[in-house]
Enzyme design. Structure first.
Site, mmCIF file in Angstrom:
data_model
loop_
_atom_site.group_PDB
_atom_site.id
_atom_site.type_symbol
_atom_site.label_atom_id
_atom_site.label_comp_id
_atom_site.label_asym_id
_atom_site.label_seq_id
_atom_site.Cartn_x
_atom_site.Cartn_y
_atom_site.Cartn_z
ATOM 1 N N ARG A 25 0.851 -1.202 0.000
ATOM 2 C CA ARG A 25 0.000 0.000 0.000
ATOM 3 C C ARG A 25 0.884 1.248 0.000
ATOM 4 O O ARG A 25 0.576 2.248 -0.655
ATOM 5 C CB ARG A 25 -0.948 -0.013 1.205
ATOM 6 C CG ARG A 25 -1.708 1.254 1.346
ATOM 7 C CD ARG A 25 -3.216 1.117 1.392
ATOM 8 N NE ARG A 25 -3.859 0.486 0.282
ATOM 9 C CZ ARG A 25 -4.565 1.104 -0.676
ATOM 10 N NH1 ARG A 25 -4.659 2.409 -0.697
ATOM 11 N NH2 ARG A 25 -5.167 0.440 -1.615
ATOM 12 N N ASP A 205 -14.667 -3.213 8.024
ATOM 13 C CA ASP A 205 -15.577 -4.296 8.421
ATOM 14 C C ASP A 205 -16.319 -3.828 9.655
ATOM 15 O O ASP A 205 -15.967 -2.800 10.230
ATOM 16 C CB ASP A 205 -14.792 -5.591 8.688
ATOM 17 C CG ASP A 205 -13.636 -5.394 9.652
ATOM 18 O OD1 ASP A 205 -12.542 -5.016 9.197
ATOM 19 O OD2 ASP A 205 -13.840 -5.561 10.861
HETATM 20 N N1 HPA Z 1 -9.681 -5.823 14.561
HETATM 21 C C1 HPA Z 1 -8.457 -5.294 14.628
HETATM 22 N N2 HPA Z 1 -7.944 -4.556 13.662
HETATM 23 C C2 HPA Z 1 -8.683 -4.355 12.560
HETATM 24 C C3 HPA Z 1 -9.944 -4.886 12.432
HETATM 25 C C4 HPA Z 1 -10.467 -5.660 13.487
HETATM 26 O O1 HPA Z 1 -11.605 -6.158 13.431
HETATM 27 N N3 HPA Z 1 -10.434 -4.514 11.202
HETATM 28 C C5 HPA Z 1 -9.458 -3.772 10.620
HETATM 29 N N4 HPA Z 1 -8.415 -3.668 11.442
#
Ligand code: HPA
Length: 235
Positions: A25, A205
């Site tokens: 990235r 997410d």
């Molecule tokens: N937990 C920890 N770090 C993260 C998460 C998660 O669900 N999603 C993106 N980074």
């Protein structure tokens, strides 16, 4: 000159470094957003680049995942390469019920289950907070470009695959917006080194709703966020 984890010439880094977790990235950001780009380090494939964004010198380097990894790179950048500002550009899991995938979170403060700051702070609680000047810059730029932003507390976890079943409810109860794995360490380290730090996180997410962004949506979201961060750095 080199440090144990960075092999770059003295002065190879700009005073401002963007820190994505993923070194690829970092390369993508350098190739997409910067001009006159030079790759300055590749130890352990943790790629670092320096170039110019609209005339302003800026670097971007991968940090790896978690406080132990990111703090190694951040410490060496601050102590040995005269870096003054670290901007983490990463993802977080959504925690607050009203956070949506793709939202951009500015981490005002980072709670944590890591002992990293306690190890340096006589086992007491250090309030790991963002640099106000950097935070204000990104907020002001977001308002100008009409990019909606959420500003608030996040949680930096040491365990991605934890089985603490009460965690999401507890974090929600404390107004935490999102969860990731680096910012509390970065903020504590920057404070000790007299530097500025800010984490800007795209929600990839959601922990309660079991939602997840597609890879292409995630990448587009990260690009929009990176553009905002780079614009905010201009004088
Ligand atoms: N937990 C920890 N770090 C993260 C998460 C998660 O669900 N999603 C993106 N980074």
């Amino acid at each position: 000159m080199s440090t144990p984890h960075i092999e770059a010439a003295a002065g190879a880094f700009a005073e401002t470094v963007l820190l994505p977790g993923d070194p690829l990235r970092a390369r993508h950001i350098a190739q997409t957003f910067l001009q006159q780009v030079e790759q300055v380090t590749a130890v352990r494939n943790m790629l670092g680049f320096t170039g110019f964004y609209k005339g302003q010198r800026v670097s971007v380097m991968g940090s790896g995942m978690g406080i132990p990894s990111s703090a190694i790179y951040a410490t060496e950048l601050l102590r040995h390469y005269a870096v003054k500002r670290l901007l983490r550009v990463g993802t977080c899991g959504g925690v607050a019920a009203d956070i949506a995938l793709g939202d951009i979170v500015l981490a005002l403060g980072a709670s944590t289950d890591s002992r990293y700051n306690r190890l340096q702070f006589a086992d007491q609680d250090f309030a790991a907070t963002a640099d106000f000047g950097l935070l204000r810059r990104v907020v002001t730029t977001g308002e100008r470009l009409r990019v909606p932003l959420r500003v608030g507390g996040i949680f930096s976890a040491d365990n991605f695959y934890g089985d603490d079943l009460g965690q999401v409810a507890r974090l929600q109860r404390h107004g935490i917006l999102g969860i990731e794995m680096e910012s509390a360490g970065l903020y504590g380290l920057a404070a000790r080194e007299g530097a500025q730090a800010l984490s800007i996180l795209s929600v990839s997410d959601h922990l309660q709703r079991a939602e997840k962004m597609s890879t292409s949506d995630r990448e587009q979201g990260l690009d929009r966020m990176t553009a905002l961060v780079l614009e905010s750095l201009l004088d």
